[in-house]
Enzyme design. Structure first.
Site, PDB file in Angstrom:
ATOM      1  N   HIS A  31       0.824  -1.219   0.000  1.00  0.00           N
ATOM      2  CA  HIS A  31       0.000   0.000   0.000  1.00  0.00           C
ATOM      3  C   HIS A  31       0.849   1.256   0.000  1.00  0.00           C
ATOM      4  CE1 HIS A  31       0.163   0.759   4.438  1.00  0.00           C
ATOM      5  NE2 HIS A  31       0.159  -0.556   4.536  1.00  0.00           N
ATOM      6  N   ASP A  67      -0.352   4.379   1.067  1.00  0.00           N
ATOM      7  CA  ASP A  67      -0.624   5.345   2.143  1.00  0.00           C
ATOM      8  C   ASP A  67       0.075   4.952   3.442  1.00  0.00           C
ATOM      9  OD1 ASP A  67      -2.417   3.160   2.380  1.00  0.00           O
ATOM     10  OD2 ASP A  67      -3.800   4.358   3.592  1.00  0.00           O
ATOM     11  N   ASP A 126       6.115   0.046   6.950  1.00  0.00           N
ATOM     12  CA  ASP A 126       4.664  -0.097   6.725  1.00  0.00           C
ATOM     13  C   ASP A 126       4.205   0.996   5.771  1.00  0.00           C
ATOM     14  OD1 ASP A 126       1.939  -0.567   6.896  1.00  0.00           O
ATOM     15  OD2 ASP A 126       1.734   0.250   8.906  1.00  0.00           O
ATOM     16  N   GLU A 135      -5.190   1.757   2.435  1.00  0.00           N
ATOM     17  CA  GLU A 135      -5.176   0.603   3.351  1.00  0.00           C
ATOM     18  C   GLU A 135      -5.336   1.039   4.793  1.00  0.00           C
ATOM     19  OE1 GLU A 135      -3.588  -2.419   6.123  1.00  0.00           O
ATOM     20  OE2 GLU A 135      -2.868  -0.388   5.814  1.00  0.00           O
ATOM     21  N   GLU A 136      -4.708   2.149   5.158  1.00  0.00           N
ATOM     22  CA  GLU A 136      -4.688   2.565   6.567  1.00  0.00           C
ATOM     23  C   GLU A 136      -6.048   3.084   7.038  1.00  0.00           C
ATOM     24  OE1 GLU A 136      -2.491   1.771   8.510  1.00  0.00           O
ATOM     25  OE2 GLU A 136      -0.549   1.698   7.522  1.00  0.00           O
ATOM     26  N   ASP A 175       0.994 -10.460   0.880  1.00  0.00           N
ATOM     27  CA  ASP A 175       0.785  -9.100   1.387  1.00  0.00           C
ATOM     28  C   ASP A 175       1.652  -8.876   2.629  1.00  0.00           C
ATOM     29  OD1 ASP A 175      -0.290  -6.549   1.700  1.00  0.00           O
ATOM     30  OD2 ASP A 175      -2.275  -7.224   2.331  1.00  0.00           O
ATOM     31  N   HIS A 183       3.569   2.562  13.048  1.00  0.00           N
ATOM     32  CA  HIS A 183       2.545   3.520  13.532  1.00  0.00           C
ATOM     33  C   HIS A 183       3.086   4.334  14.720  1.00  0.00           C
ATOM     34  CE1 HIS A 183      -1.242   1.386  11.671  1.00  0.00           C
ATOM     35  NE2 HIS A 183      -0.184   1.330  10.883  1.00  0.00           N
TER      36      HIS A 183
END
Ligand SMILES: CCCCCCCCCCCCCCCCCC(=O)N[C@@H](Cc1ccccc1)C(=O)O
Ligand SMILES: [Zn+2]
Ligand SMILES: [Zn+2]
Length: 478
Positions: free
Chosen positions: A100, A102, A132, A166-167, A193, A440
């Protein structure tokens, strides 16, 4: 008819050796990707300027991918990208690689370098998205670019899907790509993934790192709890207020863990496969789960991450109440984020939550929810799992344990269950608990060497998927 009329033509295997110039180019390309702040704040608030710029950026740094006649590129949902690599043998079932674009927000506070600087320090590239998940995105594209430059023609067709949201649920990216492929009648052999790693230092007493390929992921539910009371003057308060009732309710939820479900799923298989790596007596205990299951299930509860692998977790994430310092609040609201164990369903967990709260004054509203994902096969016939296992052994010869597991977070892959039963979540990167906290969090970073290895992994994986035979079992696993 095969690609360019050359049906079943094979190109020789290409060694994953990258020149010094290529290695510099690939790390600089990753830094450039990190510098584009493709932040998803909420499903309605995405940085669309950055997403557009990212689309331009991949065209610039991967020109061969975009110019190759047997690769079809399309933009889906305005900012997501889908690539179809036709492959020289159309009789082979295609697979798909996911990543992803984003990232979650990253305020500057606490970072050693600004989170969107992509700065290199002591051999590490810092920034939001380095683990990520721009590392995967750039590694997939980079590996394909390098294979094409070496005139490699893939034999098995494959897709690359790069989601842009995705987020914040993947509804406009992955979900639309999935619908598009379904409408075209595509069925996939497997999907790879994000979602798990080569894990290092997560289990006390287990000194050796091991690779965990997640074959399922937890379900989720965002549950709103609300209490309504008649407002009034705070000088003569009632015995209980909406805030007090709601606080007690959410506290009961927090203090009453959902049942420990450790039993027959992937985690049991993972621990059995790991048993011989533990010192005595843990090795004996883990080899005899028929007898020691209760003991092991309690042992798994001892840290937050392993606890999340054996039960539905309950996180109180939002709380809102009160309008003024001297007004008894009319409404109090809280949101509870539950991650549902693969052995349970949304309905079962909702009932358990209501039973734990056991107070009719508390109203429940399910904001959104989905059941845990099906468990993908990990036996010797499971092509996706075996290709990953084979590639792990060749790229990381020091890793002799590969286990199936579950992903405690959610990924875009959950939107693709209509296209395949083989969904595998694995990032070929070593992850320590500190690295896990940076996802995150603050100071997310990847070593230059780990990124190069990730490119090498995809480079090898694509070629392994083109081999004639199923990968042979590894010696340690016989
Ligand atoms: C045998 C014991 C092994 C010990 C295992 C240790 C496991 C540690 C591995 C941790 C990997 C976690 C990777 C999680 C990827 C999740 C990606 C993510 O953050 N997804 C968001 C997406 C989302 C979903 C739904 C709505 C909004 C956002 C998430 O919140 O899950
Ligand atoms: Zn991610
Ligand atoms: Zn994430």
């Amino acid at each position: 008819k095969g690609l360019l009329g050359k049906e079943h033509e094979r190109t020789p295997r290409i060694t994953s050796h990258f020149s010094q110039k290529e290695r510099v180019t690939m790390k600089e390309a990753l830094k450039g990707a990190i510098q584009i702040p493709t932040v998803s704040f909420s499903s309605k608030e995405l940085n669309t300027t950055a997403l557009t710029e990212f689309g331009r950026y991949i065209r610039k740094v991967f020109p061969t991918v975009f110019q190759t006649s047997f690769i079809q590129h399309e933009v889906v949902g305005e900012y997501s990208h889908l690539f179809m690599v036709r492959g020289s043998d159309p009789s082979l079932q295609p697979y798909m690689l996911l990543a992803h674009i984003d990232v979650v927000p990253a305020p500057d506070e606490g970072w050693d370098v600004p989170p969107f600087s992509g700065l290199e320090r002591d051999g590490f590239i810092y920034g939001r998205g380095t683990l990520d998940n721009k590392n995967s995105l750039m590694a997939i594209m980079q590996a394909l670019e390098l294979l094409l430059i070496r005139n490699y023609i893939p034999r098995r067709p494959f897709f690359i899907a790069l989601g842009h949201d995705e987020e914040v649920s993947g509804v406009n990216g992955a979900q639309k790509i999935s619908a598009l492929l379904q409408a075209r009648g595509i069925q996939l052999a497997f999907i790879v993934d994000e979602g798990s790693f080569i894990l290092d230092g997560f289990i006390p007493n287990l000194k050796k790192p091991f690779a965990m390929i997640s074959v399922s992921e937890k379900g989720a539910m965002n549950l709103m709890l609300q209490v309504n009371m008649t407002p009034g003057h705070s000088s003569a308060p009632p015995k209980e207020t909406s805030i007090g009732i709601l606080s007690a309710a959410v506290s009961r939820l927090e203090q009453t863990p959902m049942p420990n479900m450790f039993g027959d799923g992937p985690m049991k298989m993972a621990l059995q496969k790991l048993a011989n790596e533990f010192p005595f007596p843990a090795n004996i205990i883990l080899s005899n789960l028929w007898l020691f299951r209760p003991l092991v299930s309690r042992w798994m509860e001892r840290n937050d991450i392993t606890n999340a692998l054996v039960r539905t977790t309950t996180a109180l994430t939002m709380f809102n109440a009160g309008v003024k310092v001297n007004v008894i609040p009319p409404v109090a609201q809280a949101i509870v984020n539950l991650r549902i164990d693969p052995a349970q369903t949304v309905q079962e967990v909702l009932k358990l939550a209501k039973d734990i709260v056991a107070d009719d004054r508390v109203q429940f509203q399910v904001l959104d929810a989905f059941d845990p994902l099906p468990v993908s096969p990990s036996d010797y016939q499971a092509l996706g799992y075996q290709l990953l296992r084979q590639t792990i052994h060749s790229v990381f010869p020091e890793i002799n344990i590969v286990v199936p597991g579950i992903c405690i977070g959610n990924t875009d892959s959950r939107h693709y269950t209509n296209l395949t039963t083989g969904i595998y979540r694995f990032n070929p990167i070593y992850l320590q608990p500190q690295g896990f906290r940076s996802i995150h969090g603050i100071n997310e970073k990847i070593s230059v060497q780990a990124y190069e290895t990730q490119v090498k992994f995809i480079f090898e994986l694509i070629q392994n998927a083109d081999a004639d035979r199923m990968p042979a079992p590894h010696l340690h696993e016989l």
